[in-house]
Write a protein that holds these residues in place. Structure first.
Motif, PDB file in Angstrom:
ATOM      1  N   GLY A 152       0.519  -0.756   0.178  1.00 17.22           N
ATOM      2  CA  GLY A 152       0.089  -0.027   0.342  1.00 17.22           C
ATOM      3  C   GLY A 152       0.526   1.281  -0.522  1.00 17.22           C
ATOM      4  N   ALA A 153       2.415   1.212  -0.422  1.00 12.73           N
ATOM      5  CA  ALA A 153       3.027   2.182  -0.428  1.00 12.73           C
ATOM      6  C   ALA A 153       2.946   3.129  -1.913  1.00 12.73           C
ATOM      7  CB  ALA A 153       4.234   1.805   0.195  1.00 12.73           C
ATOM      8  N   ARG A 154       3.195   4.362  -1.721  1.00 15.45           N
ATOM      9  CA  ARG A 154       3.297   5.102  -3.113  1.00 15.45           C
ATOM     10  C   ARG A 154       5.037   5.085  -3.243  1.00 15.45           C
ATOM     11  NH1 ARG A 154       4.418  10.682  -4.290  1.00 15.45           N
ATOM     12  NH2 ARG A 154       4.792  11.060  -2.499  1.00 15.45           N
ATOM     13  N   VAL A 155       5.150   4.357  -4.572  1.00 13.54           N
ATOM     14  CA  VAL A 155       6.812   4.532  -4.961  1.00 13.54           C
ATOM     15  C   VAL A 155       7.510   5.572  -5.636  1.00 13.54           C
ATOM     16  CG1 VAL A 155       8.257   2.520  -5.863  1.00 13.54           C
ATOM     17  CG2 VAL A 155       6.133   1.798  -4.324  1.00 13.54           C
ATOM     18  N   MET A 156       8.676   5.861  -5.333  1.00 18.96           N
ATOM     19  CA  MET A 156       9.562   6.934  -6.343  1.00 18.96           C
ATOM     20  C   MET A 156       9.862   5.773  -6.552  1.00 18.96           C
ATOM     21  SD  MET A 156       9.085  10.020  -4.752  1.00 18.96           S
ATOM     22  CE  MET A 156      10.182   9.645  -2.736  1.00 18.96           C
ATOM     23  N   THR A 157      11.277   6.362  -7.444  1.00 23.56           N
ATOM     24  CA  THR A 157      12.196   4.933  -8.182  1.00 23.56           C
ATOM     25  C   THR A 157      13.253   6.013  -8.761  1.00 23.56           C
ATOM     26  OG1 THR A 157      13.650   2.712  -8.688  1.00 23.56           O
ATOM     27  CG2 THR A 157      11.349   3.937 -10.272  1.00 23.56           C
ATOM     28  N   THR A 158      14.686   5.559  -9.106  1.00 19.03           N
ATOM     29  CA  THR A 158      15.808   5.958  -9.668  1.00 19.03           C
ATOM     30  C   THR A 158      16.269   5.394 -10.759  1.00 19.03           C
ATOM     31  OG1 THR A 158      17.848   5.567  -8.890  1.00 19.03           O
ATOM     32  CG2 THR A 158      15.853   8.320  -8.179  1.00 19.03           C
TER      33      THR A 158
END
Length: 315
Positions: A152-158
């Motif tokens: 249920g997390a919001r995901v940011m990535t590089t």
């Protein structure tokens, strides 16, 4: 048995070696396939020696069959996976995921255990929080994105290219940035910052990572691809009441690994069974092609895991 050894000049070489002998509490596994990890690359280069008492051969995860029962299993190792037979403490085994080819299963246990131990057990990632995952196209990154979304997390990535942005969005990333063309700290702060950051870069990223943390954020460092030293903005860390956590999986004692694996089985194995989480396989090489397999990781730009085929493909 056939096995890949590391020469004094840091090359991988196929050799015939005696099979290992199982110590008390260990079982022998006839290996079908082995996962290739960055730790293997570092060990081959002479930069990451195995823990005391572990096999000198590279390889931190395998799939295969228990010699005593014939059960299909995956195993988390401290070393020795680039071989036809391994001896493994029984607490470091899990049943192979249901309905998964044993070759593909070789790339499952190390990444899933790493993600669970760091995002869940260390980081306490919870529903509604935001996580930043560095290196979203790697073996760990691709799985971390998917598990984080299921939590249920919001995901940011590089990532390392514009093409990779599309790939990680398909895996579930809400925000993805090309680290070569984007000011990632600015972009992450504009997106609201992160409650948890999973970092494989190490020292050079330390200060930027702290700036991207939210109040009470957790920075979890699991790699030092960029180097082992960096500046820590202590005042900012204190003001955010944030934490910096450094962890490894390879050197943990068996009992600790057993606990991590049991939590991994409870949480992730159902996701693998119903298809909500998958482990992308970039390429599969024969055992004797281990050097070429490691070169894929050195060069980067791959999506997911690289596998060594040790035995004939399981039916």
């Amino acid at each position: 048995m056939r096995a890949m050894t590391i020469t004094e000049d840091h090359r991988l070489e196929l050799a015939e070696l005696p099979e290992p002998v199982a110590a008390p509490g260990e079982v022998l596994i006839d290996v079908v396939a082995a996962g290739v990890n960055r730790a293997d690359v570092a060990q081959t280069a002479g930069k990451y020696p195995p823990p005391p008492g572990a096999s000198e051969l590279p390889g931190l995860e395998v799939s295969g069959r228990r010699r005593d029962t014939g059960e299909a299993v995956v195993a988390l190792l401290a070393g020795g996976g680039y071989a036809e037979v391994v001896a493994v403490p029984e607490g470091q085994l899990l049943p192979a995921p249901e309905n998964m080819d044993l070759t593909d299963a070789a790339g499952v246990v190390e990444v899933c255990a790493t993600v669970v131990s760091n995002l869940v057990l260390e980081g306490g990632l919870a529903d509604g929080q935001t996580v930043l995952i560095h290196g979203g196209t790697g073996g760990i990154g691709t799985v971390a994105i998917q598990i984080a979304r299921q939590l249920g997390a919001r995901v940011m990535t590089t990532v390392g290219s514009d093409e990779a942005i599309t790939q990680v969005r398909e895996l579930g990333a809400d925000h993805a940035w090309n680290r070569h063309t984007t000011d990632v700290p600015d972009a992450a702060r504009e997106a609201g910052g992160a409650d948890v950051i999973l970092d494989i870069v190490g020292g050079p990223a330390l200060a930027d990572n702290v700036t991207m943390l939210r109040e009470h954020g957790r920075l979890i460092i699991i790699g030092t691809l960029g180097g082992a030293s960096g500046e820590l903005p202590v005042g900012m860390l204190m003001g955010k009441r944030a934490r910096v956590i450094g962890t490894t999986l390879r050197s943990r004692p068996t009992e600790s690994k057993r606990e991590i694996l049991q939590r991994t089985r409870e949480l992730v194995w159902p996701m693998l069974a119903d298809g909500t989480v998958s482990v992308p396989i970039h390429a599969t090489f024969e055992l004797e092609e281990a050097a070429a397999a490691q070169n894929v990781l050195r060069e980067g730009g791959h999506l997911g895991k690289v596998i060594l085929q040790v035995a004939a493909r399981d039916a």
